[in-house]
Design a protein around this motif. Structure first.
Motif, PDB file in Angstrom:
ATOM      1  N   THR A 103      -5.665  -4.593   2.279  1.00 51.53           N
ATOM      2  CA  THR A 103      -6.243  -4.371   0.928  1.00 51.53           C
ATOM      3  C   THR A 103      -7.153  -3.042   0.971  1.00 51.53           C
ATOM      4  N   VAL A 104      -6.918  -2.263   1.928  1.00 55.72           N
ATOM      5  CA  VAL A 104      -7.531  -0.943   2.010  1.00 55.72           C
ATOM      6  C   VAL A 104      -6.384   0.086   2.054  1.00 55.72           C
ATOM      7  N   ASP A 105      -6.475   0.784   1.087  1.00 58.62           N
ATOM      8  CA  ASP A 105      -5.333   2.037   0.708  1.00 58.62           C
ATOM      9  C   ASP A 105      -6.022   3.332   0.805  1.00 58.62           C
ATOM     10  N   VAL A 106      -5.432   4.020   1.786  1.00 50.33           N
ATOM     11  CA  VAL A 106      -5.959   5.575   1.913  1.00 50.33           C
ATOM     12  C   VAL A 106      -4.813   6.278   1.321  1.00 50.33           C
TER      13      VAL A 106
ATOM     14  N   ARG B  48       0.805  -1.103   0.095  1.00 53.13           N
ATOM     15  CA  ARG B  48      -0.068   0.200   0.120  1.00 53.13           C
ATOM     16  C   ARG B  48       0.730   1.329   0.084  1.00 53.13           C
TER      17      ARG B  48
ATOM     18  N   LEU C  30      -5.672  -0.202   9.113  1.00 52.59           N
ATOM     19  CA  LEU C  30      -6.562  -0.814   8.240  1.00 52.59           C
ATOM     20  C   LEU C  30      -6.230  -2.227   7.737  1.00 52.59           C
TER      21      LEU C  30
END
Length: 265
Positions: free
Chosen positions: A242-245, A187, A239
């Motif tokens: 698999t969750v990219d901010v 990420r 997070l």
């Protein structure tokens, strides 16, 4: 070459291990504290050994796990030595790029070339250098590269061309790296703080002039503090993998933009 040293040896368990640059003060130091409290094993990078030693002692006295490497990310040999030491001790799950700074507020017409060069070497080239060197091991751990840029990289202001340009470059670096790494297990996160009041940032910018540094925040109710940014970083890296901010902009309520402030007499 900058001297490299670490504190006590630790048997890292291969879990959540974060490298934090610029960890001797400000956002970097507070991020190390917050991540350690949250159960991360933190490796602190900066040039000032005394500050790093004190912070690791503080973290460990509170039940956290920390170590440090004295490292100048503007120096190739120093960074190489630091990365070798870090990788030898185990996997890395996150790289938190906090190292950076501003020098002066001169207009473009009279700006000092060395000031611009120093900001680029630290904010841009230094961030690129450490990111490139740790990217392979971060992919192996399905990890995160997080870059602390600035709202100065979004909206330029008079007297800030050199700093704004370097922070814009950091934001572009994060965005392009994100595009280039699609399909890879890593990420890329950009955190862009607005007005943050720390002990050193503005003082260093004005060459140690405490009065000029104080004027930056004068009359502004409740500017952000380093802990606010550190908590945002903790949230983003905690997070799921698999969750990219992609981009997170954080300002105090009193700041609509650099030129739109609630500044009271």
């Amino acid at each position: 070459m900058t001297e490299v040293s670490t504190t006590r040896e630790h048997a890292f368990d291969g879990g959540r291990r974060a490298v934090v640059t610029g960890a001797s003060s400000g956002i970097g130091a507070e991020t190390a504290r917050v991540l350690a409290k949250d159960g991360w094993q933190v490796v602190l990078l900066a040039r000032r050994q005394d500050k790093l030693e004190a912070l690791v002692d503080e973290i460990e006295s509170s039940g956290g796990v920390g170590s440090y490497v004295v490292c100048d990310i503007t120096d190739e040999e120093s960074t190489d030595a630091a990365v070798r030491r870090i990788i030898a001790e185990g996997p890395v799950k996150a790289l938190i790029n906090c190292a950076g700074g501003a020098i002066g507020k001169d207009p473009v017409a009279s700006a000092d070339l060395d000031d611009w060069r120093a900001m680029y070497e630290l904010n841009v080239i230094g961030t690129l250098r450490i990111t490139q060197k740790l990217l392979p091991t971060l992919k192996e751990s399905e990890g995160t590269v997080l870059i602390v840029s600035s709202t100065a990289g979004i909206e330029p202001y008079e007297g800030g061309a050199g700093y704004c340009a370097s922070k814009f470059a950091e934001r572009v670096m994060a965005r392009v790296l994100r595009l280039e790494q699609i399909g890879e297990p890593v990420r890329i996160i950009d955190v862009s703080p607005g007005m943050v009041k720390t002990d050193e940032f503005a003082v260093k910018r004005f060459g140690g002039d405490a009065d000029k540094a104080a004027d930056v925040y004068a009359g502004v109710p409740d500017p952000l503090h380093a802990g606010d940014i550190a908590e945002s970083i903790r949230w983003a890296v905690d997070l799921p993998d698999t969750v990219d901010v992609d981009s997170l902009v954080i300002r105090p309520r009193a700041e609509g933009s650099y030129t739109k402030l609630d500044r009271r007499s």
